[in-house]
Design a protein around this motif. Structure first.
Motif, PDB file in Angstrom:
ATOM      1  N   PRO A 267       0.795  -1.239   0.000  1.00  0.00           N
ATOM      2  CA  PRO A 267       0.000   0.000   0.000  1.00  0.00           C
ATOM      3  C   PRO A 267       0.818   1.275   0.000  1.00  0.00           C
ATOM      4  N   THR A 268       2.089   1.186   0.390  1.00  0.00           N
ATOM      5  CA  THR A 268       2.923   2.397   0.424  1.00  0.00           C
ATOM      6  C   THR A 268       3.859   2.482  -0.775  1.00  0.00           C
ATOM      7  N   ARG A 269       3.746   1.530  -1.711  1.00  0.00           N
ATOM      8  CA  ARG A 269       4.626   1.587  -2.873  1.00  0.00           C
ATOM      9  C   ARG A 269       4.033   2.491  -3.941  1.00  0.00           C
ATOM     10  N   ARG A 270       4.873   3.291  -4.537  1.00  0.00           N
ATOM     11  CA  ARG A 270       4.416   4.196  -5.582  1.00  0.00           C
ATOM     12  C   ARG A 270       4.127   3.402  -6.858  1.00  0.00           C
ATOM     13  N   ILE A 271       3.021   3.746  -7.520  1.00  0.00           N
ATOM     14  CA  ILE A 271       2.598   3.076  -8.747  1.00  0.00           C
ATOM     15  C   ILE A 271       2.593   4.067  -9.898  1.00  0.00           C
ATOM     16  N   ILE A 272       3.233   3.704 -11.003  1.00  0.00           N
ATOM     17  CA  ILE A 272       3.149   4.482 -12.244  1.00  0.00           C
ATOM     18  C   ILE A 272       2.379   3.617 -13.234  1.00  0.00           C
ATOM     19  N   HIS A 273       1.224   4.082 -13.627  1.00  0.00           N
ATOM     20  CA  HIS A 273       0.298   3.263 -14.394  1.00  0.00           C
ATOM     21  C   HIS A 273       0.086   3.840 -15.793  1.00  0.00           C
ATOM     22  N   ILE A 274       0.476   3.094 -16.818  1.00  0.00           N
ATOM     23  CA  ILE A 274       0.241   3.474 -18.211  1.00  0.00           C
ATOM     24  C   ILE A 274      -0.908   2.627 -18.739  1.00  0.00           C
ATOM     25  N   TYR A 275      -1.888   3.273 -19.318  1.00  0.00           N
ATOM     26  CA  TYR A 275      -3.054   2.542 -19.787  1.00  0.00           C
ATOM     27  C   TYR A 275      -3.719   3.292 -20.940  1.00  0.00           C
ATOM     28  N   GLN A 276      -4.489   2.553 -21.703  1.00  0.00           N
ATOM     29  CA  GLN A 276      -5.259   3.176 -22.771  1.00  0.00           C
ATOM     30  C   GLN A 276      -6.491   3.829 -22.170  1.00  0.00           C
ATOM     31  N   TRP A 277      -6.814   5.013 -22.652  1.00  0.00           N
ATOM     32  CA  TRP A 277      -8.030   5.687 -22.199  1.00  0.00           C
ATOM     33  C   TRP A 277      -8.803   6.175 -23.417  1.00  0.00           C
ATOM     34  N   ALA A 278      -9.841   5.433 -23.749  1.00  0.00           N
ATOM     35  CA  ALA A 278     -10.729   5.790 -24.860  1.00  0.00           C
ATOM     36  C   ALA A 278     -12.124   5.316 -24.486  1.00  0.00           C
ATOM     37  N   PRO A 279     -12.746   5.950 -23.482  1.00  0.00           N
ATOM     38  CA  PRO A 279     -14.000   5.440 -22.915  1.00  0.00           C
ATOM     39  C   PRO A 279     -15.148   5.336 -23.910  1.00  0.00           C
ATOM     40  N   GLU A 280     -15.137   6.136 -24.956  1.00  0.00           N
ATOM     41  CA  GLU A 280     -16.234   6.076 -25.923  1.00  0.00           C
ATOM     42  C   GLU A 280     -16.015   4.996 -26.972  1.00  0.00           C
ATOM     43  N   SER A 334      -2.394   8.771  -3.096  1.00  0.00           N
ATOM     44  CA  SER A 334      -1.589   9.913  -3.535  1.00  0.00           C
ATOM     45  C   SER A 334      -0.275   9.444  -4.153  1.00  0.00           C
ATOM     46  N   LEU A 335       0.060   8.140  -3.940  1.00  0.00           N
ATOM     47  CA  LEU A 335       1.276   7.567  -4.524  1.00  0.00           C
ATOM     48  C   LEU A 335       1.009   6.940  -5.887  1.00  0.00           C
ATOM     49  N   TYR A 336      -0.216   7.073  -6.380  1.00  0.00           N
ATOM     50  CA  TYR A 336      -0.581   6.529  -7.693  1.00  0.00           C
ATOM     51  C   TYR A 336      -0.467   7.626  -8.748  1.00  0.00           C
ATOM     52  N   GLU A 337       0.233   7.322  -9.838  1.00  0.00           N
ATOM     53  CA  GLU A 337       0.360   8.265 -10.946  1.00  0.00           C
ATOM     54  C   GLU A 337      -0.151   7.594 -12.217  1.00  0.00           C
ATOM     55  N   GLY A 338      -1.280   8.059 -12.701  1.00  0.00           N
ATOM     56  CA  GLY A 338      -1.853   7.507 -13.923  1.00  0.00           C
ATOM     57  C   GLY A 338      -1.424   8.303 -15.138  1.00  0.00           C
ATOM     58  N   LEU A 339      -0.989   7.607 -16.178  1.00  0.00           N
ATOM     59  CA  LEU A 339      -0.527   8.256 -17.418  1.00  0.00           C
ATOM     60  C   LEU A 339      -1.307   7.664 -18.591  1.00  0.00           C
ATOM     61  N   PRO A 340      -2.509   8.156 -18.832  1.00  0.00           N
ATOM     62  CA  PRO A 340      -3.339   7.598 -19.905  1.00  0.00           C
ATOM     63  C   PRO A 340      -2.745   7.854 -21.281  1.00  0.00           C
ATOM     64  N   ASN A 341      -2.731   6.837 -22.117  1.00  0.00           N
ATOM     65  CA  ASN A 341      -2.286   6.921 -23.509  1.00  0.00           C
ATOM     66  C   ASN A 341      -0.842   7.393 -23.654  1.00  0.00           C
ATOM     67  N   ALA A 342      -0.035   7.176 -22.628  1.00  0.00           N
ATOM     68  CA  ALA A 342       1.383   7.521 -22.722  1.00  0.00           C
ATOM     69  C   ALA A 342       2.117   6.443 -23.511  1.00  0.00           C
ATOM     70  N   GLU A 343       3.293   6.803 -24.037  1.00  0.00           N
ATOM     71  CA  GLU A 343       4.101   5.883 -24.830  1.00  0.00           C
ATOM     72  C   GLU A 343       5.481   5.737 -24.209  1.00  0.00           C
ATOM     73  N   VAL A 344       5.946   4.510 -24.092  1.00  0.00           N
ATOM     74  CA  VAL A 344       7.304   4.267 -23.611  1.00  0.00           C
ATOM     75  C   VAL A 344       8.247   4.380 -24.793  1.00  0.00           C
ATOM     76  N   LEU A 501      -1.126   2.913 -26.830  1.00  0.00           N
ATOM     77  CA  LEU A 501       0.265   2.679 -26.452  1.00  0.00           C
ATOM     78  C   LEU A 501       1.114   2.479 -27.689  1.00  0.00           C
ATOM     79  N   ALA A 502       0.882   3.298 -28.723  1.00  0.00           N
ATOM     80  CA  ALA A 502       1.526   3.095 -30.016  1.00  0.00           C
ATOM     81  C   ALA A 502       3.039   3.082 -29.903  1.00  0.00           C
ATOM     82  N   GLY A 503       3.586   3.964 -29.093  1.00  0.00           N
ATOM     83  CA  GLY A 503       5.036   4.021 -28.985  1.00  0.00           C
ATOM     84  C   GLY A 503       5.630   2.838 -28.251  1.00  0.00           C
ATOM     85  N   LEU A 504       4.794   2.118 -27.505  1.00  0.00           N
ATOM     86  CA  LEU A 504       5.293   0.993 -26.727  1.00  0.00           C
ATOM     87  C   LEU A 504       5.601  -0.208 -27.589  1.00  0.00           C
ATOM     88  N   ALA A 505       4.724  -0.493 -28.534  1.00  0.00           N
ATOM     89  CA  ALA A 505       4.927  -1.684 -29.354  1.00  0.00           C
ATOM     90  C   ALA A 505       4.739  -1.408 -30.835  1.00  0.00           C
TER      91      ALA A 505
END
Length: 563
Positions: A267-280, A334-344, A501-505
């Protein structure tokens, strides 16, 4: 002492998960019969004439699509058996089943079900994702029951029958139930574990399993679509091997597996979350999770949504959430960082940590230090245990049409054979059947229909649409050649919600083609519902309707209540 396999059987089932266990139960001679009492008068009238459910015909469920009673998420044959086993299951507690399983040993068929897991249960016997095995299932306990020995029966053995209602058991608990099921219903003699099936090919008289030296007449694929984790790109592989809990954990994925990893992290570990966000266009399946029935998943989805809103502003970091609004008090969001549609863009390792460079949708480039990677963008099934000719026959795709630089067409998803199942039947090639998640329906409650159909065909109660004199042809242009085969990276990515995640793969195009029912919510529209509240709402509505009828106002004051 290890049991020896028979050299020749009528039917071989590849897999030992829930669907394989259900089919084995039927092939042991347990035949489902309709005993009446279903609320659908049309269905009731049809089944009264032919109560043996092995004689399944499409006319039984032809009216389903025009009725609001039935879900369009599952195949009609799976919906049919589900509503007969548990009529009004989503609105009624412990409904009376309309099916009776009668033991008729003279109808038993010699068969074996073979899987490579340590015990019966298929994917439930494994834990392929680094997440807690104590996380609750998507299905309620009463929806996980197999015929002949329900989950409630299993709990009653240990004096826990009160836990069978409105409870989501853990993965460990379901695995324990499935492990004990074969012995409980007397089918253990046909269930084999720890064996790998390979080199399956068609012969003149049926099929041969080269790795085990078995011959059979009918082949049933129950291997599922969750046996292979999609691996990370090569340049991220070293990051996936890291285990530095002091540094942030990078999670890539938009669905339940990604949420499981986040929930299971300290619960105290910081999370960096990359995910697709296209709700429609392509919403995350987490969107369907009701906040009361599935609080852990609903909470993760809320963080994703907040981060998506924040990303449209100058900062991409998720806003802090007050603890009193968070149902999971143990996690500091507060340790969660969401990065929707980001590319690695790139990753470089240094000691126990790695530095990843990310490109945000705005074009801004940022870097983050991470101590591990959970790449959970989806899982796939595989048909690599079949010969090339048999795969081509099942998929109706000649081998030479596959571009040489594309991934193996042997990796399949729930959509690979779905269109074929919808357009024709679950007999995807002559004497070859698909059941379970290979049909596109992954919930256990929807597994019985396909198993009853396959048993009906194997026992000769349902005629085949294949001519016994015709030779299989993978290039056939018959009406059965309707299944789209995912042979490109673009389709694989879109199916897992990775278009952002186009830049990822190297993926970014949208998938085209016909959308199957329920695709907008990834087949999890029913998770919007809190069944506990729904049962009460239905009871309230029934009382209100009764009051309305008795009042007479519906007939201008001349109804029954005014006479």
């Amino acid at each position: 002492m290890a049991r020896s396999l028979p050299k020749c059987v009528d039917t071989l089932i590849i897999g030992n998960g829930p669907s394989a266990l259900i089919l084995s139960y039927i092939l042991h001679g347990h035949i489902p019969y309709y005993i009446g009492g279903h609320h659908d008068a049309i269905l009731d009238a049809k089944l009264q004439k032919s109560p043996n459910l092995l004689h399944l015909t499409p006319d039984l469920y032809a009216h389903f699509l025009s009725s609001l009673r039935y879900s369009t998420q599952a195949l009609p044959v799976n919906t049919l058996l589900d509503t007969l086993v548990r009529p009004n299951a989503d609105t009624e507690l412990n409904p009376t089943s309309c099916i009776e399983w009668r033991y008729e040993p003279d109808k038993a068929i010699p068969h074996v079900a073979i899987g490579d897991t340590a015990h019966a249960g298929g994917q439930w016997a494994e834990n392929p994702v680094s997440a807690s095995a104590d996380i609750g299932t998507l299905s309620y306990a009463e929806q996980l029951s197999l015929p002949g020995y329900s989950y409630a029966d299993h709990l009653a053995k240990s004096g826990r029958e009160d836990e069978a209602e409105f409870v989501r058991p853990s993965r460990v608990e379901v695995a324990d139930y499935l492990r004990t099921y074969p012995e409980a219903v007397g089918i253990a003699d046909s269930i084999y574990t720890g064996l790998k099936v390979e080199n399956v090919h068609r012969t003149v008289r049926g099929f041969s399993i080269g790795s085990l030296g078995i011959r059979c007449k009918h082949l049933v694929l129950a291997s599922g679509i969750f046996t292979v984790n999609i691996p990370p790109p090569q340049y991220l592989a070293p990051v996936a091997q890291m285990e530095s809990p002091e540094a942030p954990l990078l999670v890539i994925g938009s669905g339940f597996s990604a949420a499981d990893v986040i929930i299971s992290a300290p619960p105290t570990r910081r999370i960096i979350h990359i995910y697709q966000w296209a709700p429609e266009k392509r919403p995350s399946p987490l969107r369907g999770c009701h906040h009361t029935a599935y609080p852990e998943y609903a909470t993760v989805y809320r963080q994703m949504k907040l981060a998506a809103i924040a990303s449209k502003k100058k900062t991409a970091k998720s806003p802090s959430v007050r603890r009193k609004s968070n149902p999971f008090q143990q996690r500091d969001w507060s340790l969660y960082e969401g990065l929707p549609n980001a590319e690695v863009i790139s990753a470089s390792t240094s000691g126990k940590t790695a530095t990843v460079t990310l490109r945000l949708p705005s074009g801004e480039t940022i870097t983050r230090e991470v101590g591990g990677l959970a790449y959970v963008v989806g899982r796939r099934g595989t048909l690599d245990f079949l010969s090339t000719n048999l795969i081509a026959e099942i998929l109706n795709t000649p081998e030479h049409t596959t571009p040489p630089d594309t991934p193996s067409i042997h990796l399949i998803s729930g959509r690979t054979l779905r269109a074929k199942a919808e357009a024709t039947s679950l007999e995807v090639a002559r004497d070859v059947f698909i059941i379970g998640s290979l049909t596109g329906d992954s919930l256990i409650r929807h597994a019985i229909g396909g198993c009853v159909f396959a048993a009906g065909r194997i026992l000769g109660a349902i005629p085949t649409s294949y001519s016994p004199y015709s030779s299989p042809s993978p290039t056939s242009s018959t009406p059965r050649s309707v299944s789209p085969v995912s042979t490109s990276d673009t389709e694989v990515a879109a199916e897992d919600g990775l278009a952002g995640l186009a830049g990822l793969a190297g993926l970014g195009k949208e998938r085209s083609g016909r959308r199957t029912p329920g695709e907008a919510t990834n087949g999890h529209a029913d998770l919007h519902v809190d069944r506990r509240k729904l049962v009460r709402a239905v009871e309230t509505a029934q009382v209100e309707n009764r009051y309305w009828v008795d009042s007479g106002w519906w007939a201008g004051g001349l109804g029954p209540g005014r006479r």
